[in-house]
Design an enzyme around this catalytic site. Structure first.
Site, PDB file in Angstrom:
ATOM      1  N   GLU A 107       0.931  -1.520  -0.175  1.00  0.00           N
ATOM      2  CA  GLU A 107      -0.156   0.223  -0.569  1.00  0.00           C
ATOM      3  C   GLU A 107       0.684   1.187   0.079  1.00  0.00           C
ATOM      4  OE1 GLU A 107      -2.744  -0.295   2.810  1.00  0.00           O
ATOM      5  OE2 GLU A 107      -3.805  -2.682   1.962  1.00  0.00           O
ATOM      6  N   LYS A 144     -15.751  -0.582   1.868  1.00  0.00           N
ATOM      7  CA  LYS A 144     -15.098  -1.032   0.401  1.00  0.00           C
ATOM      8  C   LYS A 144     -16.314  -1.571  -0.567  1.00  0.00           C
ATOM      9  CE  LYS A 144     -11.153  -3.075   2.863  1.00  0.00           C
ATOM     10  NZ  LYS A 144     -10.443  -3.661   4.174  1.00  0.00           N
TER      11      LYS A 144
HETATM   12 MG    MG Z   1      -8.257  -3.365   7.430  1.00  0.00          MG
END
Ligand code: MG
Length: 407
Positions: free
Chosen positions: A186, A319
């Site tokens: 990330e 998400k």
């Molecule tokens: Mg998380």
């Protein structure tokens, strides 16, 4: 005459980790073509929608998504052809119905969500609007707070400068101390530090070196992702070798850190099935900091509703591919908003250059966005899109700041 969906196609592309993922294309009767790509999580919630992979013995082959691609081309496409692309809720419902399982395991959430996002994008182009304005209407002027937490910045553009200055200062500090400065999935640094405390101390040092004030200009948001070190009834820090910790021990640890460092948000401080632990942490710390649930809620209104009832957190990580359609994701956010809870629109560790979540966060009225560090193209794509949106909105833009004067 309104345009209609003429074709829906998918193909296999690669994500930022070099793993296969689904990209869907929607073609309209007037020639407009729009596409969207599905991200992929490494640590996934137990109850999240199913990412369909081909399986089998070969290492790469098992990860392929040709089945999901075939489901788009052979099963989803026929039911969407001739539909009005603006009928997003109806299209999403048709796909949910066609799948027929509670966790989208038959067609695959990766097949469904990429089509769902591509439909929204096609309809936006058809309406002649940027994606955020199409999904959020004229009120979509709020730019989300990034989880690097530049809480003292006056706007998103400045916020990104705070973030990049801190990031570069941290890199210098780490190399001075002979730590590695290579980055993880990330975009964050992953040095082999001596302790968790050292991580917070180095970040604070970086904020100061960048000429900013810890807590006032830049605050800290933690994501312990506690499910990943929970097992056999306890939380275990393998490196420290202190044996298993209980939920109460973990909460005490967070209490200590909140007292010492300018922490404004903790995500998944307890494991995904530790509802009791989440409730205790929220009861004790929920009035001081943001308690975010990710793996525990998996963007599913069923779990979020339970969380609201039991006061298990005060914010939700959102998400799109955890639940599988744009419409259901919007429902999850609406539930948060009604309860006065925060929401954080999030990337996954496996991402593509698709910046859908940037527009989506603005469409949802700001909130917060978590899309990694300020390096790696697939992370920065989202921040760059938000910079564009802020510039496009001009004076109308509002930088969302739920943590003003927090620490
Ligand atoms: Mg998380």
């Amino acid at each position: 005459m309104r345009s209609k969906i003429k074709d829906v196609r998918a193909m296999e592309i690669l994500d930022s980790r070099g793993n296969p993922t689904v990209k869907a294309f929607v073609t309209l009767s007037n020639g407009i073509i729009a596409s969207a790509s599905c991200p992929s999580g490494a640590s996934t919630g137990e109850h999240e929608a199913v990412e369909l992979r081909d399986g089998g013995a070969s290492r790469y082959g098992a990860k392929r998504v040709l089945k999901a691609v075939a489901h788009v081309n052979e099963k989803i496409a026929p039911i969407l052809i001739d539909m009005d692309p603006a009928r997003q809720a109806e299209i999403d419902r048709l796909m949910i119905h066609l799948d027929g399982t509670p966790n989208k395991q038959r067609l695959g959430a990766n097949a469904i969500v990429s089509v769902s996002m591509a439909v929204a994008r096609a309809a936006a182009v058809d309406a002649g609007l940027p994606l955020y304005a199409y999904m959020g209407g004229f009120a979509a002027v709020r730019i989300p707070m990034p989880m690097i937490m530049p809480v003292g910045a006056p706007n998103f553009t400045e916020a990104m400068l705070y973030a990049t200055h801190t990031f570069h200062a941290l890199k210098d500090i780490l190399s001075e101390k002979k730590y590695t400065t290579s980055v993880g999935d990330e975009g964050g640094f992953a040095p082999n530090l001596k302790s968790n405390d050292e991580a917070c101390e180095l970040i604070i040092q970086a904020i100061e070196t960048a000429g900013l004030k810890p807590g006032k200009d830049v605050a800290i948001a933690l994501d312990p992702a506690a499910s990943s070190f929970y097992g056999d009834g306890g939380y275990e820090f393998k490196k420290s070798g202190q044996g298993k910790k209980s939920a109460a021990d973990m909460i005490a640890l967070y209490r200590d850190w909140i007292g010492k460092y300018p922490i404004v948000s903790i995500e998944d401080g307890l494991a995904e099935n530790d509802w009791e632990g989440f409730c205790s942490q929220t009861a004790e710390q929920g009035n001081k900091i943001q308690i975010v649930g990710d793996d525990i809620f998996v963007t599913n209104t069923r779990y979020i509703a339970r969380g609201i009832k039991e006061k298990a957190a005060n914010a939700v990580l959102i998400k799109l591919n955890q639940i599988g359609t744009v419409t259901e994701t919007m429902e999850a956010i609406n539930l948060c908003r009604k309860a006065g809870w925060g929401f954080v629109v999030s990337h996954r560790s496996g991402e593509t250059d698709d910046s859908f979540i940037a527009d989506f966060a603005v469409a949802m009225g700001g909130g917060q966005i978590k899309t990694g560090s300020v390096c790696r193209g697939e992370r920065v794509a989202k921040y760059n899109r938000l910079l564009e949106i802020e510039a496009e909105l001009g004076k109308a833009a509002i930088f969302e700041n739920p943590f003003k004067g927090a620490s």
